[in-house]
Design a protein around this motif. Structure first.
Motif, PDB file in Angstrom:
ATOM      1  N   THR A 100       0.812  -1.234   0.090  1.00 57.06           N
ATOM      2  CA  THR A 100       0.091   0.110   0.087  1.00 57.06           C
ATOM      3  C   THR A 100       0.897   1.495   0.118  1.00 57.06           C
ATOM      4  O   THR A 100       1.843   1.197   0.381  1.00 57.06           O
ATOM      5  N   GLN A 101       0.468   2.219  -0.707  1.00 53.75           N
ATOM      6  CA  GLN A 101       0.989   3.576  -0.755  1.00 53.75           C
ATOM      7  C   GLN A 101      -0.071   4.676  -0.408  1.00 53.75           C
ATOM      8  O   GLN A 101      -0.822   4.783  -1.326  1.00 53.75           O
ATOM      9  N   THR A 102      -0.172   5.185   0.603  1.00 49.95           N
ATOM     10  CA  THR A 102      -1.332   6.223   0.908  1.00 49.95           C
ATOM     11  C   THR A 102      -0.621   7.370   1.555  1.00 49.95           C
ATOM     12  O   THR A 102       0.563   7.652   1.911  1.00 49.95           O
ATOM     13  N   GLN A 103      -1.660   8.462   1.828  1.00 51.45           N
ATOM     14  CA  GLN A 103      -1.505   9.654   2.459  1.00 51.45           C
ATOM     15  C   GLN A 103      -1.680   9.619   3.926  1.00 51.45           C
ATOM     16  O   GLN A 103      -1.712  10.351   4.822  1.00 51.45           O
ATOM     17  N   GLY A 104      -2.142   8.344   4.498  1.00 53.91           N
ATOM     18  CA  GLY A 104      -2.506   8.158   5.656  1.00 53.91           C
ATOM     19  C   GLY A 104      -1.345   7.768   6.768  1.00 53.91           C
ATOM     20  O   GLY A 104      -0.080   7.861   6.493  1.00 53.91           O
ATOM     21  N   PRO A 105      -1.942   8.025   8.050  1.00 53.60           N
ATOM     22  CA  PRO A 105      -0.773   7.791   9.147  1.00 53.60           C
ATOM     23  C   PRO A 105       0.126   6.563   8.794  1.00 53.60           C
ATOM     24  O   PRO A 105       1.450   6.409   9.212  1.00 53.60           O
ATOM     25  N   VAL A 106      -0.335   5.454   8.446  1.00 55.20           N
ATOM     26  CA  VAL A 106       0.612   4.394   7.983  1.00 55.20           C
ATOM     27  C   VAL A 106       0.656   4.376   6.315  1.00 55.20           C
ATOM     28  O   VAL A 106      -0.222   3.922   5.587  1.00 55.20           O
TER      29      VAL A 106
ATOM     30  N   GLU B 269      -9.252   1.560   8.308  1.00 55.69           N
ATOM     31  CA  GLU B 269      -9.595   2.354   7.220  1.00 55.69           C
ATOM     32  C   GLU B 269      -8.791   4.001   7.448  1.00 55.69           C
ATOM     33  O   GLU B 269      -8.309   4.480   6.752  1.00 55.69           O
ATOM     34  N   ALA B 270      -8.981   4.411   8.847  1.00 60.96           N
ATOM     35  CA  ALA B 270      -8.244   5.600   9.115  1.00 60.96           C
ATOM     36  C   ALA B 270      -6.786   5.562   9.021  1.00 60.96           C
ATOM     37  O   ALA B 270      -6.182   6.652   8.517  1.00 60.96           O
ATOM     38  N   LEU B 271      -6.296   4.482   9.482  1.00 59.53           N
ATOM     39  CA  LEU B 271      -4.743   4.418   9.484  1.00 59.53           C
ATOM     40  C   LEU B 271      -4.315   4.346   8.131  1.00 59.53           C
ATOM     41  O   LEU B 271      -3.204   5.146   7.623  1.00 59.53           O
ATOM     42  N   LEU B 272      -4.970   3.789   7.098  1.00 61.47           N
ATOM     43  CA  LEU B 272      -4.614   3.514   5.642  1.00 61.47           C
ATOM     44  C   LEU B 272      -4.822   4.697   4.994  1.00 61.47           C
ATOM     45  O   LEU B 272      -4.227   5.575   4.104  1.00 61.47           O
ATOM     46  N   GLY B 273      -5.939   5.573   5.225  1.00 63.43           N
ATOM     47  CA  GLY B 273      -6.292   6.729   4.508  1.00 63.43           C
ATOM     48  C   GLY B 273      -6.455   6.484   3.011  1.00 63.43           C
ATOM     49  O   GLY B 273      -6.946   5.356   2.586  1.00 63.43           O
ATOM     50  N   HIS B 274      -6.192   7.638   2.307  1.00 54.90           N
ATOM     51  CA  HIS B 274      -6.539   7.475   0.759  1.00 54.90           C
ATOM     52  C   HIS B 274      -5.000   7.074  -0.010  1.00 54.90           C
ATOM     53  O   HIS B 274      -4.083   7.804   0.457  1.00 54.90           O
ATOM     54  N   GLY B 275      -5.133   6.414  -1.032  1.00 55.09           N
ATOM     55  CA  GLY B 275      -3.949   6.049  -1.823  1.00 55.09           C
ATOM     56  C   GLY B 275      -4.354   4.863  -2.498  1.00 55.09           C
ATOM     57  O   GLY B 275      -5.416   4.774  -3.272  1.00 55.09           O
ATOM     58  N   HIS B 276      -3.367   3.842  -2.540  1.00 55.45           N
ATOM     59  CA  HIS B 276      -3.688   2.892  -3.695  1.00 55.45           C
ATOM     60  C   HIS B 276      -3.052   1.439  -2.991  1.00 55.45           C
ATOM     61  O   HIS B 276      -2.147   1.565  -2.361  1.00 55.45           O
TER      62      HIS B 276
ATOM     63  N   GLY C  42     -10.574   4.647   1.971  1.00 60.38           N
ATOM     64  CA  GLY C  42     -11.321   4.597   3.303  1.00 60.38           C
ATOM     65  C   GLY C  42     -12.288   3.342   3.605  1.00 60.38           C
ATOM     66  O   GLY C  42     -13.136   3.450   4.346  1.00 60.38           O
ATOM     67  N   VAL C  43     -11.868   2.235   2.647  1.00 59.07           N
ATOM     68  CA  VAL C  43     -12.642   0.974   3.143  1.00 59.07           C
ATOM     69  C   VAL C  43     -11.548   0.110   3.518  1.00 59.07           C
ATOM     70  O   VAL C  43     -10.256   0.323   3.749  1.00 59.07           O
ATOM     71  N   SER C  44     -12.063  -1.143   4.169  1.00 58.41           N
ATOM     72  CA  SER C  44     -11.254  -2.191   4.815  1.00 58.41           C
ATOM     73  C   SER C  44     -10.434  -3.084   3.756  1.00 58.41           C
ATOM     74  O   SER C  44     -10.696  -2.928   2.516  1.00 58.41           O
ATOM     75  N   LEU C  45      -9.591  -3.686   4.314  1.00 58.58           N
ATOM     76  CA  LEU C  45      -8.735  -4.561   3.459  1.00 58.58           C
ATOM     77  C   LEU C  45      -9.592  -5.931   2.779  1.00 58.58           C
ATOM     78  O   LEU C  45      -9.495  -6.157   1.567  1.00 58.58           O
TER      79      LEU C  45
END
Length: 324
Positions: free
Chosen positions: A80-86, A122-129, A151-154
């Motif tokens: 994953t690559q996102t703008q989220g905290p993780v 969902e919050a930890l991942l945030g938006h990305g791909h 913002g969805v689950s794995l």
């Protein structure tokens, strides 16, 4: 209905093994996994905050379920690559049995979510791909599929991936748990457990797998939505998998065979040989030497501290020391 595996001549797959299965009366195939020591070893070597460990554990379960479906010697990588905290999760599976994983995160942002009680996956991942990459070896072309993270689950990401990239109806359940034990003279000791199941609808007739066309998002107002009635067999299989509780996937006392029997005993479930999983990294001193050989003398000098270059593998935390 009780299940006696000994009477049926079935040896339980146990922890850290993927059990492939088929329910031929429903035209579905799948895999189930229960993780224990391997997961604990991977997470235990990293000092991740609890929500980050939980999220990475979900990604590990999903990768184990998908990676063990490879029919050749190769690699399956979930990233994953996102703008989220993780900002990044990387889980790498090398056939037939090697799994490794790591995460990159912003400690302050993760802590802020934890304090607010909002540190959901969902919050930890945030938006990305999310990218799923299949590498078949040196002389074969790599295949990569991308899925948007919004913002969805794995679990939902995996469903979308197979719907859009493979056109295969798929249902996924993932769960992560913690076991706490107390040893004399010590505080509570936490052990990670996790499990998952993936089921796919694979009838002999491709026509039965038809799904509704994806909404292009720019259709003229009033356009009739394309709908396809789901096959009854797939509806039944999907509803059965949706009944799986988290505790059934994370309780070490509930084997994958017991779970599959509970779900499909009325329809008949066929079990295939389990695939064991190992915590195994591919790093080596020789590989890192090869990387360092590509740096300039100036770059080597910048890396050198007290006459040594120290390289730490982000996956297994092994440290390698070299002189300049």
């Amino acid at each position: 209905m009780a299940l006696n595996l000994d009477e049926l001549g079935i040896t339980p797959a146990g922890l850290d093994a993927v059990r492939p299965f088929a329910v031929e009366t429903l035209d579905v195939r799948g895999r189930a996994v229960a993780l224990g020591p391997v997961l604990q070893t991977i997470l235990g070597r990293h000092d991740y905050p609890e929500p980050v460990s939980r999220l990475l554990a979900e990604a590990i379960v999903l990768t184990c379920l998908l990676g063990t479906s490879l029919k050749f010697d190769g690699r399956f990588t979930l990233q994953t690559q996102t703008q989220g905290p993780v900002s990044m999760l990387v889980v790498d599976f090398a056939s037939p049995d090697a799994i490794r994983a790591c995460a990159t995160y912003d400690a302050e942002r993760v802590e802020a979510l934890m304090e607010a009680g909002k540190a959901t996956p969902e919050a930890l991942l945030g938006h990305g791909h999310l990218a799923m990459t299949i590498d078949q070896g040196q002389h074969m072309q790599r295949y990569q599929g991308l899925v948007e993270l919004d913002g969805v689950s794995l679990e939902e990401v995996a469903r979308r991936y197979f719907e859009r990239s493979e056109q295969i109806p798929t249902e996924v359940r993932l769960a992560v748990g913690e076991l706490f034990t107390r040893q004399e003279g010590e505080g509570p000791h936490r052990t990670w457990t996790a499990g998952g199941v993936v089921v796919q609808f694979l009838p002999e007739s491709p026509e039965r797998m038809r799904q509704a066309d994806l909404d292009p998002g720019d259709a003229p107002e009033g356009t009739e939505i394309h709908e396809v009635e789901e096959d009854d067999a797939w509806v039944e299989a999907k509803l059965l998998v949706e009944t799986v509780k988290d505790v059934e996937l994370t309780d070490p006392e509930v084997s994958v065979e017991m779970l599959l029997f509970r779900l499909f005993h009325e329809r008949g479930v066929r079990l295939f040989e389990p695939q064991p999983l190992l915590d195994k990294c591919r790093c080596s001193r020789e590989k890192i030497e090869g990387v360092l050989a590509g740096f300039s003398a100036e770059e080597i000098e910048q890396m050198t501290i007290d006459g040594k270059i120290v390289v730490t593998c982000e996956f297994c935390s092994t440290k390698y020391e070299f002189d300049d």
